[in-house]
Enzyme design. Structure first.
Site, PDB file in Angstrom:
ATOM      1  N   LYS A  89     -28.475  39.847  18.309  1.00  0.00           N
ATOM      2  CA  LYS A  89     -28.462  41.133  19.005  1.00  0.00           C
ATOM      3  C   LYS A  89     -28.449  40.900  20.513  1.00  0.00           C
ATOM      4  CE  LYS A  89     -31.113  43.812  15.603  1.00  0.00           C
ATOM      5  NZ  LYS A  89     -30.113  44.829  15.293  1.00  0.00           N
ATOM      6  N   ARG A 123     -30.713  45.046   4.092  1.00  0.00           N
ATOM      7  CA  ARG A 123     -30.184  45.251   2.737  1.00  0.00           C
ATOM      8  C   ARG A 123     -30.256  43.961   1.927  1.00  0.00           C
ATOM      9  NH1 ARG A 123     -24.566  47.168   5.318  1.00  0.00           N
ATOM     10  NH2 ARG A 123     -26.008  47.657   7.024  1.00  0.00           N
TER      11      ARG A 123
HETATM   12  N1  BES Z   1     -33.024  46.741  11.956  1.00  0.00           N
HETATM   13  C1  BES Z   1     -31.661  46.989  12.231  1.00  0.00           C
HETATM   14  C2  BES Z   1     -31.353  48.482  12.321  1.00  0.00           C
HETATM   15  C3  BES Z   1     -31.814  49.160  13.566  1.00  0.00           C
HETATM   16  C4  BES Z   1     -31.140  48.970  14.757  1.00  0.00           C
HETATM   17  C5  BES Z   1     -32.873  50.014  13.531  1.00  0.00           C
HETATM   18  C6  BES Z   1     -31.550  49.631  15.898  1.00  0.00           C
HETATM   19  C7  BES Z   1     -33.285  50.677  14.670  1.00  0.00           C
HETATM   20  C8  BES Z   1     -32.622  50.475  15.867  1.00  0.00           C
HETATM   21  C9  BES Z   1     -30.782  46.406  11.119  1.00  0.00           C
HETATM   22  O1  BES Z   1     -31.231  45.235  10.574  1.00  0.00           O
HETATM   23  C10 BES Z   1     -29.474  46.121  11.746  1.00  0.00           C
HETATM   24  O2  BES Z   1     -29.421  45.277  12.598  1.00  0.00           O
HETATM   25  N2  BES Z   1     -28.434  46.817  11.327  1.00  0.00           N
HETATM   26  C11 BES Z   1     -27.142  46.640  11.863  1.00  0.00           C
HETATM   27  C12 BES Z   1     -26.155  46.706  10.739  1.00  0.00           C
HETATM   28  C13 BES Z   1     -24.757  46.330  11.147  1.00  0.00           C
HETATM   29  C14 BES Z   1     -24.701  44.864  11.494  1.00  0.00           C
HETATM   30  C15 BES Z   1     -23.832  46.652  10.012  1.00  0.00           C
HETATM   31  C16 BES Z   1     -26.905  47.767  12.889  1.00  0.00           C
HETATM   32  O3  BES Z   1     -27.344  48.892  12.624  1.00  0.00           O
HETATM   33  O4  BES Z   1     -26.349  47.489  13.918  1.00  0.00           O
HETATM   34 MN    MN Z   2     -30.590  43.540  11.683  1.00  0.00          MN
END
Ligand code: BES
Ligand code: MN
Ligand code: ZN
Length: 498
Positions: A278, A352
């Site tokens: 990230k 997931r």
């Molecule tokens: N924990 C995150 C989701 C999230 C992101 C929650 C920002 C709250 C704030 C999750 O694990 C994630 O990173 N999801 C990705 C999925 C994507 C790679 C398909 C996302 O939402 O960017």
């Molecule tokens: Mn994630």
């Protein structure tokens, strides 16, 4: 904070009650509530109203110090708005009352407000909302600062109610207190940094709860998780030096033949994204990626406090998502506990990957329903903002009923959800050339394709998914965990209790 109920009768006449503050309601257009009329024998309230300093509008308030011929040290006249009162006016009035009293030297207060004012809401609803407002205003998250704010002056809150409401109010108060205790735990855990709140720390919390409330507990370590063949969960965990934990809590106080409700909480104690790292800005907030797990633990706290007469199981897969020489790489293919293979196209879609194995594990309990709770997708924030959690189920009769029940529960405790679809057409986006499915479905409908992914692991039971990415915590100057959706989950269980 201590709560109690005082019934309105001769030995408890309002003018005789010795308290630091009595809160009395005034309706719009200067009309007095019954309690205000009872206290106005010497005209103190009428005179206050005549002064023009309070109108009765929701959110208006006037503090009267040392009122004549009344034992209480203060009277707080509180505008309630029109009768019947709108939900938001009632909450606003309570909010004002607490804000007014909080800075004063008020150790105990008596709320002599009508609690059946809001149309289609009952005494229980009002009591819940009052406790929720108190919780909001008194919750602290400074445990890790070197000095803490001094404890709040207000220690005791009593409700002054007609005796015919006593039984309802007593039970409502008991439940609301349990929900607040559950929310406090969920918020405390959510707010802890990832160097303290590790998977082992969550397991320790589950152990503490199980000892306090006599829950059955299983904590599976890496070896045991391996022997269950949770290849998907383990693939996320292996990027980190912190050992994974698979936590199972059981409260089996229903009939032995009642099928259990199973709550599954995402317990990523830190989500860096892994190799699909990230961006740095705001990454600290990924310590909140275990808020699903915290909600399960918080709900179990409430379950234990109340001794609910149901069979309820909590499952928490807990690990970190970090980049390392052992971490998942984009393109890796793993085999889940269900036997389905997954091509990991993005290591940041890890929630997931850990939930799918927990959902397969849930099959062994022959559940009545399974509800998973997860900070799953940023896309859910795009869709619903920070107001509603996302609610997903399949679309048949049993699932429509479950969705309706959850929506009703959410309304009850002001913890809203909005239903989004799961349809085969979206499943197409998860196609992989090399495995049974990919772990991402591209940009469009990101929270729906995430739900569709989970759906493939839940076909043996009735299931709902709550995406709490937008609601589990707040950012900016109010940064902190909210404790949601503990209220919703508790309300749902309370509906099943009756
Ligand atoms: N924990 C995150 C989701 C999230 C992101 C929650 C920002 C709250 C704030 C999750 O694990 C994630 O990173 N999801 C990705 C999925 C994507 C790679 C398909 C996302 O939402 O960017
Ligand atoms: Mn994630
Ligand atoms: Zn995550």
């Amino acid at each position: 904070m201590d709560f109690s109920i005082k019934t309105a009768d001769k030995k408890n006449s309002l003018d005789m009650i010795d308290t630091d503050c009595i809160v009395i309601g005034i309706y719009d257009d200067h009309k007095l509530t019954d309690a205000a009329i009872a206290l106005d024998t010497n005209g103190v309230i009428t005179r206050a109203l005549e002064s023009g300093d309070i109108s009765g509008k929701a959110g208006s308030a006037l503090l009267v110090g040392f009122p004549e011929k009344i034992a209480a040290k203060r009277l707080l006249l509180l505008g309630l708005g029109k009768k019947p009162t709108a939900e938001k006016d009632f909450r606003q009035a309570i909010d004002t009352a607490i804000k007014t009293v909080k800075p004063l030297n008020v150790g105990d207060m008596l709320l002599a407000l009508p609690l059946d004012l809001v149309s289609s809401r009952d005494v229980s609803w009002s009591i819940y909302n009052i406790l929720a407002e108190l919780h909001t205003q008194f919750y602290r998250s400074d445990a890790l600062k070197s000095t803490q704010e001094p404890p709040a002056t207000l220690r005791k809150v009593s409700f002054y109610i007609p005796s015919e409401q006593e039984a309802t109010a007593t039970e409502a108060l008991r439940r609301a207190e349990a929900v607040m205790a559950g929310m406090t735990l969920a918020r405390n855990l959510g707010n802890l940094p990832a160097n303290i709140c590790t998977p082992s720390y969550l397991a320790k919390q589950a152990r503490d709860l199980s000892q306090t409330y006599k829950f059955e507990l299983e904590i599976l370590d890496k070896k045991q998780i391996e022997s269950l063949k949770m290849g998907s969960f383990l693939s996320v965990a292996k990027g980190s030096d912190e050992p994974p934990k698979f936590i199972v809590l059981k409260h089996m106080h229903g009939n032995s033949k009642d099928l259990p409700v199973v709550l599954v909480g995402k317990g990523i104690t830190f989500d860096s994204g892994g190799i699909s790292l990230k961006p740095g800005a705001g990454m600290d907030e990924m310590k909140f990626d275990m808020c699903g797990a915290a909600a399960v633990l918080g709900t179990f706290k409430a379950i234990g406090e109340l001794g609910l007469r149901q069979n309820i199981i909590g499952i928490i897969p807990a690990c970190e998502n970090l980049p390392s020489g052992h971490a998942n790489k984009p393109g890796d293919i793993v085999t889940s506990m269900s036997g389905q293979t997954i091509e990991i196209l993005n290591t940041d879609a890890e929630g997931r990957l850990i939930l799918c194995d927990a959902l397969t594990y849930a099959e062994k309990f022959n559940p009545a329903v399974v509800i998973d709770i997860a900070t799953l997708t940023g896309a859910c924030i795009v869709a619903l903002g920070h107001i509603n959690s996302g609610l997903f189920t399949r679309h048949d009769e049993a699932h429509d009923k479950l969705a309706d029940d959850l929506i009703a529960a959410a309304r009850q405790f002001n913890d809203p959800v909005w239903r989004l679809p799961i349809e085969d057409a979206y499943q197409e986006q998860l196609k992989s050339n090399f495995a049974d499915m990919a772990n991402i479905g591209g940009k469009p409908a990101g929270s729906i394709t995430a739900a569709c992914f989970l759906e493939r692991f839940t076909r043996k039971y009735t299931w709902a998914h709550l995406d709490i990415a937008g609601t589990a915590w707040k950012s900016g100057s109010a940064k902190g965990a909210t404790g949601r959706p503990v209220p919703l989950l508790c309300a749902y269980l309370f509906m099943r209790e009756q």
